[in-house]
Design a protein around this motif. Structure first.
Motif, short mmCIF file in Angstrom:
data_model
loop_
_atom_site.label_atom_id
_atom_site.label_comp_id
_atom_site.label_asym_id
_atom_site.label_seq_id
_atom_site.Cartn_x
_atom_site.Cartn_y
_atom_site.Cartn_z
N ASP A 51 3.43 5.78 8.74
CA ASP A 51 4.27 6.85 8.21
C ASP A 51 5.22 6.40 7.11
O ASP A 51 5.82 7.23 6.43
N ASP A 52 5.37 5.08 6.94
CA ASP A 52 6.31 4.51 5.96
C ASP A 52 5.51 4.06 4.74
O ASP A 52 4.70 3.15 4.81
N ARG A 53 5.76 4.71 3.59
CA ARG A 53 4.94 4.46 2.41
C ARG A 53 5.05 3.01 1.93
O ARG A 53 4.05 2.38 1.58
N GLN A 54 6.27 2.48 1.90
CA GLN A 54 6.44 1.11 1.44
C GLN A 54 5.78 0.13 2.41
O GLN A 54 5.17 -0.86 1.99
N ALA A 55 5.91 0.39 3.70
CA ALA A 55 5.25 -0.47 4.69
C ALA A 55 3.74 -0.45 4.51
O ALA A 55 3.07 -1.49 4.63
N LEU A 56 3.19 0.71 4.19
CA LEU A 56 1.75 0.81 3.92
C LEU A 56 1.37 -0.02 2.70
O LEU A 56 0.31 -0.68 2.69
N THR A 57 2.22 -0.02 1.67
CA THR A 57 1.94 -0.81 0.47
C THR A 57 1.93 -2.30 0.80
O THR A 57 1.05 -3.05 0.35
N VAL A 58 2.92 -2.74 1.58
CA VAL A 58 2.97 -4.14 1.98
C VAL A 58 1.74 -4.49 2.83
O VAL A 58 1.08 -5.52 2.62
N ALA A 59 1.42 -3.64 3.80
CA ALA A 59 0.27 -3.90 4.68
C ALA A 59 -1.03 -3.95 3.89
O ALA A 59 -1.88 -4.82 4.13
N ALA A 60 -1.19 -3.03 2.94
CA ALA A 60 -2.41 -3.01 2.13
C ALA A 60 -2.55 -4.31 1.34
O ALA A 60 -3.65 -4.87 1.23
N ALA A 61 -1.44 -4.80 0.78
CA ALA A 61 -1.48 -6.05 0.03
C ALA A 61 -1.88 -7.22 0.94
O ALA A 61 -2.65 -8.10 0.54
N LEU A 62 -1.37 -7.22 2.16
CA LEU A 62 -1.70 -8.30 3.09
C LEU A 62 -3.15 -8.21 3.55
O LEU A 62 -3.80 -9.24 3.79
N VAL A 63 -3.68 -7.01 3.67
CA VAL A 63 -5.09 -6.84 3.99
C VAL A 63 -5.95 -7.42 2.86
O VAL A 63 -6.93 -8.13 3.10
N ARG A 64 -5.56 -7.14 1.62
CA ARG A 64 -6.30 -7.69 0.47
C ARG A 64 -6.22 -9.22 0.47
O ARG A 64 -7.21 -9.90 0.21
N ASP A 65 -5.03 -9.76 0.73
CA ASP A 65 -4.87 -11.21 0.73
C ASP A 65 -5.74 -11.87 1.80
O ASP A 65 -6.18 -13.01 1.64
N ALA A 66 -5.98 -11.16 2.89
CA ALA A 66 -6.84 -11.69 3.95
C ALA A 66 -8.32 -11.60 3.59
O ALA A 66 -9.16 -12.17 4.29
N GLY A 67 -8.63 -10.86 2.51
CA GLY A 67 -10.01 -10.80 2.04
C GLY A 67 -10.76 -9.53 2.34
O GLY A 67 -12.00 -9.53 2.38
N PHE A 68 -10.02 -8.42 2.51
CA PHE A 68 -10.65 -7.15 2.87
C PHE A 68 -10.18 -6.03 1.96
O PHE A 68 -9.27 -6.21 1.14
N ASP A 69 -10.80 -4.86 2.10
CA ASP A 69 -10.45 -3.68 1.32
C ASP A 69 -9.65 -2.72 2.22
O ASP A 69 -10.21 -2.14 3.15
N PRO A 70 -8.34 -2.55 1.97
CA PRO A 70 -7.56 -1.65 2.81
C PRO A 70 -7.89 -0.18 2.53
O PRO A 70 -7.99 0.22 1.37
N VAL A 71 -8.05 0.59 3.58
CA VAL A 71 -8.32 2.02 3.45
C VAL A 71 -7.22 2.77 4.20
O VAL A 71 -7.16 2.71 5.44
N VAL A 72 -6.34 3.44 3.45
CA VAL A 72 -5.24 4.19 4.06
C VAL A 72 -5.79 5.50 4.59
O VAL A 72 -6.21 6.37 3.82
N VAL A 73 -5.80 5.64 5.91
CA VAL A 73 -6.39 6.81 6.54
C VAL A 73 -5.40 7.96 6.64
O VAL A 73 -5.76 9.13 6.58
N GLY A 74 -4.10 7.63 6.77
CA GLY A 74 -3.07 8.66 6.89
C GLY A 74 -1.87 8.12 7.63
O GLY A 74 -1.62 6.92 7.65
#
Length: 238
Positions: free
Chosen positions: A183-206
């Motif tokens: 629910d937190d937009r900035q937290a989603l941005t941070v999480a997505a970046a960390l998913v990418r750094d781990a080597g994956f494609d983040p998909v924000v579902v909602g």
């Protein structure tokens, strides 16, 4: 409160570095991460972050048991208590049995407050009892938020077995999708970046409620698909 403000400032700087472009982000977007739980998921994802250049502190009730893991990963990896790790990390990965969530959230509420928390837990009836029934009824996102109040929660890294993450990270061609929800937009941005750094494609579902769509037992749980395939399956935009 001062600690909360410092954490928020560092998280904001992380987001700004990401927005500034790939070169600057690569240089400036390495943040300290706490991994609560050094088992299969925690060790796998935390290890990928260490290899990406993030300092990571792995935590358990018996940090001495984590010595082989941190020695294998090198100088960016440390072991500590849960309290030490939460104080260390600007972002947190929770990868412990779901039955530990109520005590974890109650005992460490002050240290979790304001932190970006990636929640990788799954609730199973055999191990977690009534918590599994609650997660099934209320949704895993709402249930985690209840027991981890104050955290900037993002569901992530829960939708596949650790072996799949280990073998698919940074694979050639289209990357494996990792669905995330929060629910937190900035937290989603941070999480997505960390998913990418781990080597994956983040998909924000909602939002957190959308985490129902990829919790254990849901149709989109345990699928090895690419980002475009996942976005189509979840009905979200590119």
């Amino acid at each position: 409160m001062a600690c909360d403000r410092r954490t928020l400032l560092r998280a904001s700087a992380f987001v700004l570095a990401l927005a500034a472009g790939p070169a600057l982000a690569q240089q400036d977007s390495k943040i300290p991460i706490a991994v609560i739980g050094g088992g299969n998921i925690g060790g796998t994802i935390g290890g990928l972050w260490v290899k990406a250049g993030h300092p990571v502190m792995f935590a358990s009730r018996h940090p001495e048991d984590l010595k082989p893991l941190v020695e294998k990963l090198g100088p960016l990896a440390k072991a500590g208590t849960v309290e030490q790790a939460l104080a260390f990390g600007d972002a947190v990965l929770i990868a412990v049995p779901y039955k530990a969530y109520p005590e974890l959230g109650q005992t460490h509420a002050g240290l979790l407050k304001g932190k970006v928390v990636l929640d990788a837990g799954n609730a199973t009836k055999a191990r977690d009892g009534e918590l599994a029934a609650e997660a099934e009824s209320a949704g895993i996102g709402a249930t985690s938020a209840k027991y981890l109040p104050g955290a900037r929660l993002v569901r992530a890294f829960n939708a596949a077995n650790y072996r799949l993450f280990a073998q698919s990270a940074h694979r050639s061609g289209a990357k494996m999708a990792v669905p995330i929800a929060g629910d937190d937009r900035q937290a989603l941005t941070v999480a997505a970046a960390l998913v990418r750094d781990a080597g994956f494609d983040p998909v924000v579902v909602g939002g957190l409620d959308a985490a129902r769509q990829f919790q254990m037992g849901a149709p989109n749980y345990g699928r090895d698909v690419t980002g475009p395939e996942a976005r189509k399956a979840f009905g979200v935009a590119e």
